[in-house]
Design a protein around this motif. Structure first.
Motif, PDB file in Angstrom:
ATOM      1  N   LEU A 129       0.838  -1.200   0.000  1.00  0.00           N
ATOM      2  CA  LEU A 129       0.000   0.000   0.000  1.00  0.00           C
ATOM      3  C   LEU A 129       0.873   1.250   0.000  1.00  0.00           C
ATOM      4  O   LEU A 129       0.621   2.203  -0.754  1.00  0.00           O
ATOM      5  N   GLU A 130       1.906   1.249   0.820  1.00  0.00           N
ATOM      6  CA  GLU A 130       2.799   2.407   0.885  1.00  0.00           C
ATOM      7  C   GLU A 130       3.598   2.560  -0.414  1.00  0.00           C
ATOM      8  O   GLU A 130       3.869   3.679  -0.857  1.00  0.00           O
ATOM      9  N   ARG A 131       3.942   1.445  -1.039  1.00  0.00           N
ATOM     10  CA  ARG A 131       4.738   1.498  -2.265  1.00  0.00           C
ATOM     11  C   ARG A 131       3.910   1.995  -3.452  1.00  0.00           C
ATOM     12  O   ARG A 131       4.382   2.808  -4.253  1.00  0.00           O
ATOM     13  N   HIS A 132       2.673   1.514  -3.564  1.00  0.00           N
ATOM     14  CA  HIS A 132       1.864   1.793  -4.743  1.00  0.00           C
ATOM     15  C   HIS A 132       0.821   2.888  -4.528  1.00  0.00           C
ATOM     16  O   HIS A 132       0.146   3.276  -5.478  1.00  0.00           O
ATOM     17  N   GLY A 133       0.693   3.379  -3.321  1.00  0.00           N
ATOM     18  CA  GLY A 133      -0.192   4.510  -3.072  1.00  0.00           C
ATOM     19  C   GLY A 133      -1.599   4.105  -2.689  1.00  0.00           C
ATOM     20  O   GLY A 133      -2.062   3.008  -3.000  1.00  0.00           O
ATOM     21  N   GLY A 134      -2.282   5.005  -1.998  1.00  0.00           N
ATOM     22  CA  GLY A 134      -3.646   4.777  -1.545  1.00  0.00           C
ATOM     23  C   GLY A 134      -4.673   5.253  -2.556  1.00  0.00           C
ATOM     24  O   GLY A 134      -4.574   4.980  -3.754  1.00  0.00           O
ATOM     25  N   TYR A 135      -5.635   6.035  -2.085  1.00  0.00           N
ATOM     26  CA  TYR A 135      -6.783   6.411  -2.902  1.00  0.00           C
ATOM     27  C   TYR A 135      -6.598   7.813  -3.479  1.00  0.00           C
ATOM     28  O   TYR A 135      -6.197   8.741  -2.782  1.00  0.00           O
ATOM     29  N   ASP A 136      -6.907   7.937  -4.767  1.00  0.00           N
ATOM     30  CA  ASP A 136      -6.795   9.211  -5.473  1.00  0.00           C
ATOM     31  C   ASP A 136      -8.016  10.057  -5.132  1.00  0.00           C
ATOM     32  O   ASP A 136      -9.134   9.759  -5.554  1.00  0.00           O
ATOM     33  N   THR A 137      -7.815  11.124  -4.398  1.00  0.00           N
ATOM     34  CA  THR A 137      -8.931  11.929  -3.909  1.00  0.00           C
ATOM     35  C   THR A 137      -9.533  12.831  -4.975  1.00  0.00           C
ATOM     36  O   THR A 137     -10.489  13.558  -4.694  1.00  0.00           O
ATOM     37  N   SER A 138      -9.015  12.789  -6.200  1.00  0.00           N
ATOM     38  CA  SER A 138      -9.699  13.503  -7.280  1.00  0.00           C
ATOM     39  C   SER A 138     -10.982  12.777  -7.682  1.00  0.00           C
ATOM     40  O   SER A 138     -11.834  13.352  -8.365  1.00  0.00           O
ATOM     41  N   PHE A 139     -11.115  11.512  -7.260  1.00  0.00           N
ATOM     42  CA  PHE A 139     -12.356  10.774  -7.444  1.00  0.00           C
ATOM     43  C   PHE A 139     -13.248  11.028  -6.228  1.00  0.00           C
ATOM     44  O   PHE A 139     -12.809  10.877  -5.090  1.00  0.00           O
ATOM     45  N   GLU A 140     -14.500  11.350  -6.486  1.00  0.00           N
ATOM     46  CA  GLU A 140     -15.438  11.601  -5.398  1.00  0.00           C
ATOM     47  C   GLU A 140     -16.074  10.308  -4.896  1.00  0.00           C
ATOM     48  O   GLU A 140     -16.351  10.158  -3.701  1.00  0.00           O
ATOM     49  N   ILE A 141     -16.303   9.351  -5.808  1.00  0.00           N
ATOM     50  CA  ILE A 141     -17.024   8.123  -5.463  1.00  0.00           C
ATOM     51  C   ILE A 141     -16.241   6.863  -5.827  1.00  0.00           C
ATOM     52  O   ILE A 141     -16.307   5.864  -5.107  1.00  0.00           O
ATOM     53  N   ALA A 142     -15.474   6.884  -6.908  1.00  0.00           N
ATOM     54  CA  ALA A 142     -14.901   5.665  -7.474  1.00  0.00           C
ATOM     55  C   ALA A 142     -13.399   5.522  -7.247  1.00  0.00           C
ATOM     56  O   ALA A 142     -12.730   4.805  -7.987  1.00  0.00           O
ATOM     57  N   ALA A 143     -12.852   6.168  -6.211  1.00  0.00           N
ATOM     58  CA  ALA A 143     -11.425   5.998  -5.941  1.00  0.00           C
ATOM     59  C   ALA A 143     -11.101   4.558  -5.571  1.00  0.00           C
ATOM     60  O   ALA A 143      -9.973   4.097  -5.801  1.00  0.00           O
ATOM     61  N   ASP A 144     -12.068   3.828  -5.024  1.00  0.00           N
ATOM     62  CA  ASP A 144     -11.825   2.425  -4.700  1.00  0.00           C
ATOM     63  C   ASP A 144     -11.635   1.603  -5.974  1.00  0.00           C
ATOM     64  O   ASP A 144     -10.731   0.761  -6.054  1.00  0.00           O
ATOM     65  N   TYR A 145     -12.473   1.845  -6.979  1.00  0.00           N
ATOM     66  CA  TYR A 145     -12.331   1.118  -8.247  1.00  0.00           C
ATOM     67  C   TYR A 145     -11.008   1.468  -8.921  1.00  0.00           C
ATOM     68  O   TYR A 145     -10.289   0.583  -9.409  1.00  0.00           O
ATOM     69  N   ASP A 146     -10.665   2.736  -8.925  1.00  0.00           N
ATOM     70  CA  ASP A 146      -9.392   3.166  -9.486  1.00  0.00           C
ATOM     71  C   ASP A 146      -8.227   2.464  -8.791  1.00  0.00           C
ATOM     72  O   ASP A 146      -7.294   1.983  -9.443  1.00  0.00           O
ATOM     73  N   ALA A 147      -8.287   2.380  -7.462  1.00  0.00           N
ATOM     74  CA  ALA A 147      -7.211   1.734  -6.707  1.00  0.00           C
ATOM     75  C   ALA A 147      -7.123   0.248  -7.028  1.00  0.00           C
ATOM     76  O   ALA A 147      -6.025  -0.301  -7.185  1.00  0.00           O
ATOM     77  N   MET A 148      -8.288  -0.422  -7.134  1.00  0.00           N
ATOM     78  CA  MET A 148      -8.284  -1.850  -7.452  1.00  0.00           C
ATOM     79  C   MET A 148      -7.632  -2.097  -8.815  1.00  0.00           C
ATOM     80  O   MET A 148      -6.827  -3.021  -8.980  1.00  0.00           O
ATOM     81  N   LEU A 149      -7.975  -1.284  -9.802  1.00  0.00           N
ATOM     82  CA  LEU A 149      -7.393  -1.442 -11.134  1.00  0.00           C
ATOM     83  C   LEU A 149      -5.890  -1.160 -11.107  1.00  0.00           C
ATOM     84  O   LEU A 149      -5.103  -1.869 -11.741  1.00  0.00           O
ATOM     85  N   ARG A 150      -5.504  -0.154 -10.366  1.00  0.00           N
ATOM     86  CA  ARG A 150      -4.077   0.186 -10.276  1.00  0.00           C
ATOM     87  C   ARG A 150      -3.293  -0.942  -9.612  1.00  0.00           C
ATOM     88  O   ARG A 150      -2.227  -1.350 -10.082  1.00  0.00           O
TER      89      ARG A 150
END
Length: 259
Positions: free
Chosen positions: A165-186
């Protein structure tokens, strides 16, 4: 349950004005039968009695911090930055674990050093009655190609090694609702993390959450899902359509239907 190489698990709960439900969340973490659990509660400055509920809860040793944040994903990132466990997962302030052995099963899976992350199954339940299941999400074993068909693991069941998690980063806060999906894909597509599937329901999630509480939010989520797909190079409109269509067979018919 005793595992050969115990791991410490950090459970992060982001909360804002959830006095009616946060007590259930605290209890379900406290009642887990796995001992090496750190519960981090990140409050956004609640003013509805949430902080009193947390402070007065008889069965919790939650590590509480209350401060202004810029939304749920910012709060989650803040909470995760406080985590000291070997693995990190979430439990939202409307949700509960399905049973007291969930985190024991998580720890057992992470005893395998080749496992980077895990996920399981999820049930959406009535906001007023967590025994009434509205939607059952059986996620199934991981197949990377399924990401192009709109598949994703249920975010509330997902646990990841903290160093990754620390290496690849957490949640992108530019997403209001779908930062979880973005993180899963990343994490799963771009960085090719190695997940394991734990069959069985891990979390019961109350209906009416941030992404499904109104038509406007549903449309906003679809736009953000599309952006996440494109930025991670996974797919486009076709993948988004398959993602939304896959939810249909998860809904359970009402007992009164057809009567």
């Amino acid at each position: 349950m005793i595992v050969s190489d115990p791991v410490k698990i950090s459970v992060v709960t982001a909360v804002y004005n959830r006095a009616a439900t946060v007590g259930d969340t605290l209890s379900t973490v406290s009642f887990q039968d796995y001992p090496l659990v750190e519960h981090i509660v990140q409050d956004g400055g609640s003013n509805d009695g949430t902080l009193d509920t947390i402070a007065g809860h008889p069965n919790t040793s939650a590590l509480l911090m209350s401060e202004h944040d810029r939304g749920i994903y910012d709060a989650i990132n803040k909470g995760m930055s406080r985590a000291t466990g070997d693995v990190v997962g979430l439990l939202h302030s409307d949700d509960v674990f399905a049973d007291e052995g969930v985190l024991s099963r998580v720890a057992e899976a992470f005893a395998d050093p080749d496992i980077d992350c895990i996920y399981g199954d999820l049930q959406y339940v009535s906001a007023s009655d967590t025994t009434r299941v509205i939607r059952h999400w059986t996620s199934g074993p991981f197949n990377r190609s399924n990401l192009k068909r709109g598949w994703m693991p249920p975010h509330p069941t997902f646990y990841i090694r903290r160093q990754l998690l620390e290496r690849h980063g957490g949640y992108d806060t530019s997403f209001e609702i779908a930062a979880d999906y973005d993180a899963m894909l990343r994490w799963l597509w771009c960085h090719r993390l190695r997940p394991a599937y734990l069959p069985g329901v891990m979390v019961k999630m109350r209906m009416g959450g941030e992404s499904n509480r109104s038509l406007g939010r549903i449309l906003c989520k679809s736009r953000e899902d599309y952006r996440a797909l494109r930025r991670n190079g996974v797919g486009g409109i076709g993948t988004l359509a398959l993602k939304n269509l896959s939810k249909i067979n998860q809904f359970k018919p009402s007992k009164t239907q057809g009567q």
